[in-house]
Design an enzyme around this catalytic site. Structure first.
Site, short mmCIF file in Angstrom:
data_model
loop_
_atom_site.label_atom_id
_atom_site.label_comp_id
_atom_site.label_asym_id
_atom_site.label_seq_id
_atom_site.Cartn_x
_atom_site.Cartn_y
_atom_site.Cartn_z
N GLY A 115 75.44 48.09 -41.77
CA GLY A 115 75.32 47.82 -40.35
C GLY A 115 74.89 46.40 -40.01
CB ILE A 116 72.41 45.22 -37.50
CG1 ILE A 116 73.05 45.90 -36.27
CG2 ILE A 116 71.78 43.90 -37.10
CD1 ILE A 116 74.14 45.10 -35.61
N GLY A 117 72.10 44.89 -40.63
CA GLY A 117 71.45 44.20 -41.75
C GLY A 117 72.44 43.57 -42.70
CB ALA A 119 69.69 43.75 -46.17
CG ASN A 120 71.69 49.48 -47.51
OD1 ASN A 120 70.48 49.50 -47.30
ND2 ASN A 120 72.47 50.51 -47.21
CB SER A 149 66.49 49.67 -29.41
OG SER A 149 67.30 50.58 -28.69
CE1 TYR A 169 65.64 53.78 -32.38
CE2 TYR A 169 66.47 53.82 -30.13
CZ TYR A 169 66.42 53.23 -31.37
OH TYR A 169 67.13 52.07 -31.61
#
Length: 299
Positions: A13-15, A10-11, A140, A166
């Site tokens: 980008g998306i989070g 969460a720190n 993704s 990935y």
């Protein structure tokens, strides 16, 4: 009673974009992050924007099963209950690396960590609400190009390819999400599992990754031009927000950008690789995941 949302990774980008959104809406957010210093800095950013936000930082490395267990125990004692779990933490196209358990790092981070965390936190889901608790797995576009070999999740049987690894990990996550929802519903749990993907997002997930390095003036120029049209995190997070808070949504749903090739645009239903629907494979994947993670649930 105030809702609680747990967001891994969460720190940034998306989070972080998701954290900002939910915190501004009065929801308690648990930022589950590997780096305490980066998480605290991100929390300060959120509080600067929303001073009364209820945001908690807790240590979690989703590639490390011991860290997942420690987080789950601490969550149970200090927070106690969640309404939405967003399995967002992920890595992209790393050269072959293994964690301390011997698991290939992308599979460990992008899939096995979400499998273990969901299982260990499931007893703390808020099942008293009229609407079900939600597990949202961030997937993704790459899952559509994946192959799922349950016998080779850890890349012991063929030459490693970081992009294939990935895609395969994201396909495993999609297969698991659908199977998780089936098992939850068959047991009458007031919890649903669903997925969302951000399309293309201009975040820092690629920084420091040799697989993304562009050599030559033309390639560097093309990349800079591409970054101008790729959605930023604040825009790309919208399908994840839809999966987490919108109604009606159903278990097994999958959301992404509704524009060209699901790269960007307004959130809409997204396309799932048909291989993710193979229930016979799902059963084998579940059993192997329990073995690798040392976490058993809904079996």
């Amino acid at each position: 009673m105030k809702k609680t949302i747990v967001i891994s990774g969460a720190n940034s980008g998306i989070g972080l974009a998701a954290t900002r959104h939910f915190a501004s809406g009065g929801v308690r957010v648990v930022m589950a992050c590997r780096s305490a210093s980066k998480a605290e800095a991100a929390r300060s950013e959120v509080l600067a924007q929303t001073p009364k936000a209820d945001v908690i930082v807790m240590a979690l490395d989703v590639s490390n099963l011991d860290s997942i267990r420690a987080f789950s125990e601490l969550f149970g004692s200090q927070v106690g209950q969640w309404d939405v779990l967003i399995n967002n933490a992920g890595i992209v196209a790393l050269p072959l690396t293994r964690n301390g358990h011997g698991h290939e790092m992308q599979m460990a981070t992008n899939y096995l960590g979400a499998f273990a965390l969901s299982g260990l936190l499931l007893p703390h889901a808020n099942m008293d609400e009229e609407s079900p608790a939600r597990i949202v797995n961030v997937n993704s576009l790459a899952h559509r190009f994946g192959e799922l070999s349950v016998e080779n999740l850890n890349w012991r049987a063929e030459e490693y390819n970081e992009w294939k690894a990935y895609a395969n990990g994201k396909l495993a996550l999609m297969n698991h999400t659908l199977e998780l929802n089936r098992r939850l519903q068959s047991l009458g749990r007031n919890v649903i599992a669903l997925s969302a993907h951000p399309g293309f997002a201009n975040t820092n997930i690629h920084k420091g990754n040799v697989s993304f390095e562009q050599t030559g003036a033309l390639r560097k120029w093309l990349r800079k031009q591409g970054e101008k049209i790729v959605p930023d995190a604040q825009d790309a997070v919208r399908p994840i927000i839809m999966a987490a808070e919108s109604n009606p949504v159903l278990g097994g749903d999958y959301y992404g950008p509704g524009g060209f090739l699901e790269i960007g645009g307004k959130p809409a239903k997204a396309r799932i690789n048909k291989k993710a629907h193979e229930e016979a494979v799902a059963g084998k994947l579940w059993a192997e995941s329990e073995r690798l993670a040392g976490v058993s649930y809904l079996s």
